[in-house]
Design a protein around this motif. Structure first.
Motif, PDB file in Angstrom:
ATOM      1  N   LEU A  29     -14.737 -31.675  16.806  1.00 43.65           N
ATOM      2  CA  LEU A  29     -14.783 -30.795  15.633  1.00 43.65           C
ATOM      3  C   LEU A  29     -13.496 -30.903  14.823  1.00 43.65           C
ATOM      4  O   LEU A  29     -13.542 -30.971  13.590  1.00 43.65           O
ATOM      5  CB  LEU A  29     -15.006 -29.352  16.067  1.00 43.65           C
ATOM      6  CG  LEU A  29     -14.937 -28.305  14.943  1.00 43.65           C
ATOM      7  CD1 LEU A  29     -15.995 -28.563  13.879  1.00 43.65           C
ATOM      8  CD2 LEU A  29     -15.070 -26.899  15.522  1.00 43.65           C
ATOM      9  N   GLU A  30     -12.360 -30.925  15.490  1.00 43.83           N
ATOM     10  CA  GLU A  30     -11.086 -31.028  14.776  1.00 43.83           C
ATOM     11  C   GLU A  30     -10.993 -32.350  14.017  1.00 43.83           C
ATOM     12  O   GLU A  30     -10.475 -32.407  12.900  1.00 43.83           O
ATOM     13  CB  GLU A  30      -9.919 -30.884  15.761  1.00 43.83           C
ATOM     14  CG  GLU A  30      -9.789 -29.487  16.346  1.00 43.83           C
ATOM     15  CD  GLU A  30      -9.712 -28.411  15.270  1.00 43.83           C
ATOM     16  OE1 GLU A  30      -8.896 -28.573  14.334  1.00 43.83           O
ATOM     17  OE2 GLU A  30     -10.465 -27.422  15.375  1.00 43.83           O
ATOM     18  N   LYS A  31     -11.485 -33.412  14.620  1.00 41.27           N
ATOM     19  CA  LYS A  31     -11.469 -34.717  13.950  1.00 41.27           C
ATOM     20  C   LYS A  31     -12.389 -34.711  12.729  1.00 41.27           C
ATOM     21  O   LYS A  31     -12.086 -35.327  11.706  1.00 41.27           O
ATOM     22  CB  LYS A  31     -11.865 -35.815  14.939  1.00 41.27           C
ATOM     23  CG  LYS A  31     -10.775 -36.165  15.945  1.00 41.27           C
ATOM     24  CD  LYS A  31     -11.156 -37.359  16.799  1.00 41.27           C
ATOM     25  CE  LYS A  31     -10.008 -37.752  17.725  1.00 41.27           C
ATOM     26  NZ  LYS A  31      -8.870 -38.354  16.995  1.00 41.27           N
ATOM     27  N   VAL A  32     -13.524 -34.035  12.834  1.00 43.25           N
ATOM     28  CA  VAL A  32     -14.435 -33.926  11.687  1.00 43.25           C
ATOM     29  C   VAL A  32     -13.758 -33.159  10.553  1.00 43.25           C
ATOM     30  O   VAL A  32     -13.824 -33.570   9.387  1.00 43.25           O
ATOM     31  CB  VAL A  32     -15.752 -33.233  12.095  1.00 43.25           C
ATOM     32  CG1 VAL A  32     -16.596 -32.913  10.855  1.00 43.25           C
ATOM     33  CG2 VAL A  32     -16.552 -34.121  13.037  1.00 43.25           C
ATOM     34  N   LYS A  33     -13.108 -32.057  10.878  1.00 45.06           N
ATOM     35  CA  LYS A  33     -12.412 -31.275   9.848  1.00 45.06           C
ATOM     36  C   LYS A  33     -11.402 -32.137   9.098  1.00 45.06           C
ATOM     37  O   LYS A  33     -11.335 -32.113   7.860  1.00 45.06           O
ATOM     38  CB  LYS A  33     -11.696 -30.089  10.490  1.00 45.06           C
ATOM     39  CG  LYS A  33     -12.593 -28.987  10.996  1.00 45.06           C
ATOM     40  CD  LYS A  33     -11.748 -27.877  11.625  1.00 45.06           C
ATOM     41  CE  LYS A  33     -12.592 -26.753  12.173  1.00 45.06           C
ATOM     42  NZ  LYS A  33     -11.759 -25.699  12.812  1.00 45.06           N
ATOM     43  N   SER A  87     -11.776 -33.604   5.161  1.00 50.30           N
ATOM     44  CA  SER A  87     -10.735 -33.189   4.225  1.00 50.30           C
ATOM     45  C   SER A  87     -10.087 -34.393   3.556  1.00 50.30           C
ATOM     46  O   SER A  87      -9.864 -34.403   2.343  1.00 50.30           O
ATOM     47  CB  SER A  87      -9.664 -32.378   4.959  1.00 50.30           C
ATOM     48  OG  SER A  87      -8.565 -32.093   4.112  1.00 50.30           O
ATOM     49  N   ASP A  88      -9.814 -35.440   4.341  1.00 52.61           N
ATOM     50  CA  ASP A  88      -9.140 -36.636   3.818  1.00 52.61           C
ATOM     51  C   ASP A  88     -10.081 -37.575   3.086  1.00 52.61           C
ATOM     52  O   ASP A  88      -9.689 -38.230   2.109  1.00 52.61           O
ATOM     53  CB  ASP A  88      -8.478 -37.400   4.968  1.00 52.61           C
ATOM     54  CG  ASP A  88      -7.305 -36.648   5.578  1.00 52.61           C
ATOM     55  OD1 ASP A  88      -6.800 -35.718   4.924  1.00 52.61           O
ATOM     56  OD2 ASP A  88      -6.906 -36.978   6.716  1.00 52.61           O
ATOM     57  N   TYR A  89     -11.337 -37.663   3.558  1.00 60.13           N
ATOM     58  CA  TYR A  89     -12.280 -38.652   3.025  1.00 60.13           C
ATOM     59  C   TYR A  89     -13.619 -37.969   2.711  1.00 60.13           C
ATOM     60  O   TYR A  89     -14.590 -38.109   3.470  1.00 60.13           O
ATOM     61  CB  TYR A  89     -12.488 -39.784   4.034  1.00 60.13           C
ATOM     62  CG  TYR A  89     -11.203 -40.340   4.584  1.00 60.13           C
ATOM     63  CD1 TYR A  89     -10.381 -41.152   3.801  1.00 60.13           C
ATOM     64  CD2 TYR A  89     -10.795 -40.045   5.887  1.00 60.13           C
ATOM     65  CE1 TYR A  89      -9.191 -41.668   4.303  1.00 60.13           C
ATOM     66  CE2 TYR A  89      -9.606 -40.551   6.390  1.00 60.13           C
ATOM     67  CZ  TYR A  89      -8.810 -41.353   5.592  1.00 60.13           C
ATOM     68  OH  TYR A  89      -7.626 -41.852   6.099  1.00 60.13           O
TER      69      TYR A  89
END
Length: 338
Positions: A97-101, A105-107
């Protein structure tokens, strides 16, 4: 029965649904078709035009598998290989989940979040927990799933509840004698079945599963690994079977010689194209596959797991600049129309 569009669940009266929205009311059918079109148009695997505009992110949260194909080698901590089953690490649902956030946000061109391994997603409870967490945070994101289909019918109601919109099922044969050569064994409800015996169970479950998934409104893709000398003359038969079950697109993938099939050569590009051409009259063909890693993210042709941090940062900057330009254009257009 549930009919799901990304981000929301609606309960309909009992009765069959189809991928084309049949048996829905006129208003529901229009909504269904518009959402289905958007999903396909923004999915880089389902639309070749989308591959340069939209990205996907695979979450490697599913290490366990319930079958053993003779060409499959699931590797961790591999940087330079680009193929299914490879990942730098297996993620917990919370870390995923943190990686998805961070990625969204970046891409923001990433429109699809999927689980594709490194094992079979349906054989791992972490898959469902991950999707629940991501859905709570991003209710409108498109969910995608890849599976061998062994447990598809059983797990389909849960996938529908979680809002999975697109589904890829790997079907390498619809003849048990052929599938028995490709898959060494399956583990099904606590029992191991080998060869043709296991193949009969798997094929039955796969075909029933994709038919049920299409009727539930999911857009279904079938992956088929082209194994010279084993299923090379079987592609059209597979295409015919999946056409009967409303599969949207078929992806014939060349064998990567490894594992028990390390001695079998990969098909030539000409052989793969010939198989695609022969199958095209029966089901649409995907011809731009890159056989992505289990942790791939970004554009299909630009997997950011294999980029340097500097290159990722450049892409991040370019993405933000593009968004700002698009916002300026929209604001200017809005003022002119006003």
């Amino acid at each position: 029965m549930f009919f799901t569009l990304p981000g929301r669940i609606r309960t309909l009266a009992p009765g069959p649904l189809t991928a084309g929205g049949k048996n829905l009311s006129e208003k529901e059918n229009v909504t269904f078709e518009k959402e289905r079109y958007r999903i396909i148009a923004e999915h880089p695997c389902y639309s070749e035009k989308a591959r340069h505009r939209f990205g996907r992110m695979h979450l490697a949260v599913a290490p366990k598998c319930n079958i053993q194909c003779n060409f499959c080698v699931r590797d961790f901590a591999c940087v330079n290989e680009n193929r299914p089953g490879v990942t730098m690490e297996v993620l917990t649902p919370v870390v995923a989940l943190e990686k998805v956030k961070q990625a969204l946000s970046d891409y923001p061109f990433i429109k699809v979040i999927g689980v594709a391994g490194p094992g079979d997603p349906l054989a791992n409870e972490e898959t469902f927990e991950t999707l629940r967490l991501v859905r709570e945070e991003f209710p409108n994101i498109t969910f995608c799933m890849s599976t061998n289909g062994l447990m598809l019918s059983e797990k389909l109601p849960e996938l529908v509840k979680l809002g999975v919109a697109t589904l890829t099922v790997t079907i390498n044969a619809v003849d048990p004698e052929i599938q028995g050569q490709i898959c060494d064994h399956i583990n099904y409800h606590g029992k191991t079945y080998k060869g043709v015996e296991g193949a009969k169970i798997q094929i039955k479950n796969q075909l029933e599963g994709i038919e049920a998934a299409a009727k539930a409104g999911l857009v279904v893709k079938v992956n088929t690994v082209f194994v010279p000398g084993i299923n090379d003359r079987h592609m059209v038969e597979i295409a015919k079977k999946i056409r009967e079950r409303d599969v949207y697109i078929m992806n014939i993938m060349p064998l990567i010689p490894q594992g028990a099939f390390a001695h079998i050569r990969a098909p030539t590009p000409e052989e793969t194209q010939a198989a695609q051409d022969a199958s095209e009259p029966y089901v649409r063909q995907m011809r731009h596959c890159r056989q992505c890693r289990a942790d791939a993210y970004g554009y299909i042709d630009q997997d950011m797991t294999q980029m340097s941090e500097e290159r990722r940062n450049i892409l991040k900057i370019q993405t933000k600049e593009d968004m700002e330009k698009a916002r300026e254009i929209l604001e200017k257009k809005g003022k002119e129309e006003a």
